[in-house]
Design an enzyme around this catalytic site. Structure first.
Site: not given
Ligand code: ATP
Ligand code: MG
Length: 546
Positions: A31, A257, A267
């Protein structure tokens, strides 16, 4: 890549063996609401790793279905970071380009009697949804006719209703043990301008509806995501099945994760640090963002190596930050050129040496083809104060009164006299050079155990060094909240004297300052004013058995 297969590879192997899947297609779906962090590196390594391993494809798809939080700056940074990590996407896509497809899918569900427009407020929906132990209650709008639902949904699209006035819900099962299946909202009215589609839409799809459609539409075979989506998988499967996408339908696979001690993986909190000015930006060298780690001097290869070594797990856990540092240290030990720098200078005068010469010193003993640089040597030098002891403890192999030490890449010297100031502090060392002991052609026969770094006083340069620590303090008394663990002492700025060869270093060049640590030239350097970030110390404090 390791020879052991992880559970995702096992699933893919089976799908190929059974003939279900011919070409493995994955995607990385960030995102664009912030910069990528080290957790995303894990997901990138898995998704692009499957592309490489199975000779498949991996798309970069910006999951930009939420118009409120997204920004083009983030889109650019994400593309840069992925390229820096060394991955190449097949297609570059935006989920918002599929808004028409999603709308058509919603209409299809309405026509099949599988979706209805509801006038309930968010609160009413929440209350009627029930709990983990109690079934939900049907919406009073659940039995609207297909014609009525179509008319209302088109009106939603055409802007007849205000935000929150109506929603489209999937008609599944209000008594399902899985709360996600209790008639989830799949479209909402939201009068907001989208960074890609502008004001074309005033209804937007919900994540759980949009994501499976994006995957299925692109022909993704394995939709790899993190564990918190496990309970959403039945809804994912329901959407792709009922929207009539052709086989093979994408399969959602969840993994744990990545969490690292003292490392922020949110983020939202990283953005807060940026917005509050607690860091120098998203790429501050203390930030766990990929652009921060890059500026910190962590090599892309070390991050990929780290992700490979920790493996792919099905249960959440926390990796020691020391393990990541160990991977960085290992990579830099292989690749970084060595230079000499002195953080606490003590003047050394060589009483029997006049003039000057250029010594040839090896850049990196671990390189495949060892190269050499020129290091000036003359009568006045600096060594580090900690490498001299007026009253040496037993087994002290560095410089001491009437003792010998080797200057790295140069000569053996003998300490004839330590000159003390009025305060009793050592002000200067007067030493003599053993002239036939030059490195590479030593004929002195003198055995010395200690080798120390030094710089030439006349030609050395003053450089600024940032010593960096985690932005979070250790967990004390069980307090894990990031907001209460901000480390106000995470950056110290010091100066040191370094050999003049560093003058030609370029931003992002990484060096081992011999016997001290690894350092990278920062973009804040300007002309003769060099600024280095400390990457990692030389000593491995990581204990795998901890
Ligand atoms: P945040 O909570 O930091 O905003 P998010 O999961 O919302 O992270 P996205 O931009 O939606 O971030 O994530 C893109 C991809 O990265 C998704 O498939 C998500 O599952 C993966 N991802 C995000 N954080 C992690 C992590 N700590 N370990 C492994 N994969 C991750
Ligand atoms: Mg997200």
């Amino acid at each position: 890549m390791s020879e052991y297969k992880n559970f995702i590879e096992d699933i893919i192997d089976n799908d190929i063996a059974s003939g279900k899947v011919k070409t493995v297609c994955t995607r990385f779906p960030p995102e664009p609401n912030g910069y990528l962090h080290i957790g995303h590196a894990k997901s990138l390594c898995i998704n692009f790793g499957m592309k490489e391993k199975y000779n498949g494809t991996c798309n970069l798809r910006f999951d930009d279905t939420n118009p409120c939080k997204e920004d083009k700056e983030y889109v650019e940074s994400i593309k840069n970071d992925i390229t820096w990590l060394g991955f190449k996407w097949d297609k570059l896509l935006y989920a918002s380009d599929y808004f028409d497809v999603m709308f058509d899918c919603a209409v299809k569900l309405i026509n099949k009697g599988l979706a209805y427009v509801s006038d309930e407020t968010a609160e009413e929906i929440r209350v009627r949804r029930g709990t983990l132990t109690e079934a939900g209650v049907n919406s009073p709008y659940r039995n609207r006719t297909v014609e009525e639902n179509l008319k209302l949904f088109y009106e939603m699209r055409d802007g007849k209703y205000g935000d929150g006035e109506k929603v489209l819900r999937a008609k599944i099962d209000m008594a399902s043990p899985n709360v996600n299946m209790r008639d989830p909202v799949i479209y909402r009215v939201l009068h907001a301008t989208h960074h890609n589609t502008g004001d074309k839409w005033c209804i937007y799809p919900m994540y759980d509806f949009a994501h499976p459609i994006e995957d299925a539409y692109e022909g993704i075979t394995h939709s790899i995501c993190t564990l918190e989506f496990e309970d959403h998988r039945p809804l994912y499967d329901w959407v792709v099945k009922n929207c009539d996408f052709p086989a093979p339908l994408p399969q959602q696979i969840e993994f744990a994760r990545l969490n690292i001690t003292n490392t922020i993986m949110s983020k939202r909190y990283l953005k807060k640090l940026v917005d509050e000015g607690k860091v120098m930006g998203w790429d501050d060298p203390r930030m766990p963002t990929l652009s921060g780690l890059r500026r910190r001097g962590y090599p892309a290869a070390a991050l990929r190596d780290f992700c490979e070594r920790i493996g792919v797990a099905k249960a959440n856990s926390e990796v020691e930050e020391g393990y990541l540092q160990a991977c960085v240290r290992e990579e830099l030990n292989r690749t970084a050129n060595r230079v000499m720098a002195v953080f606490d200078p003590l003047k050394v005068t060589l009483t029997n040496y006049d003039g000057s010469e250029e010594l040839s010193v090896e850049d990196n003993p671990n390189a495949e083809n060892v190269t050499y640089r020129s290091v000036p040597f003359s009568k006045t030098l600096y060594i580090d104060r900690s490498d001299f002891a007026l009253v040496p403890p037993p087994k002290y192999y560095r410089l001491k009164p009437d003792g010998y030490v080797r200057l790295k890449g140069a000569y053996i010297i003998h300490c004839d006299e330590a000159v003390l100031g009025d305060d009793g502090e050592v002000k200067e060392l007067r030493c003599s050079v053993v002239l036939n002991s030059k490195s590479g052609s030593d004929e002195s026969g003198i055995k010395v155990k200690g080798v120390i770094q030094w710089v030439d006083a006349e030609t050395c340069i003053d450089v600024t060094v940032r010593k960096l620590q985690s932005l979070l303090t250790d967990v004390v008394d069980g307090i894990t909240d990031f907001n209460e663990r901000y480390n106000y002492d995470s950056m110290k700025v010091v100066n040191c004297k370094a050999e003049k060869s560093l003058q030609s270093a370029k931003v992002e060049d990484k060096f081992q300052f011999m016997r001290v640590g690894y350092y990278v030239l920062d973009k804040d350097s300007c002309g003769n004013k060099l600024v280095f970030n400390e990457i990692v110390g030389l000593k491995d404090s990581f204990n795998a058995n901890k």
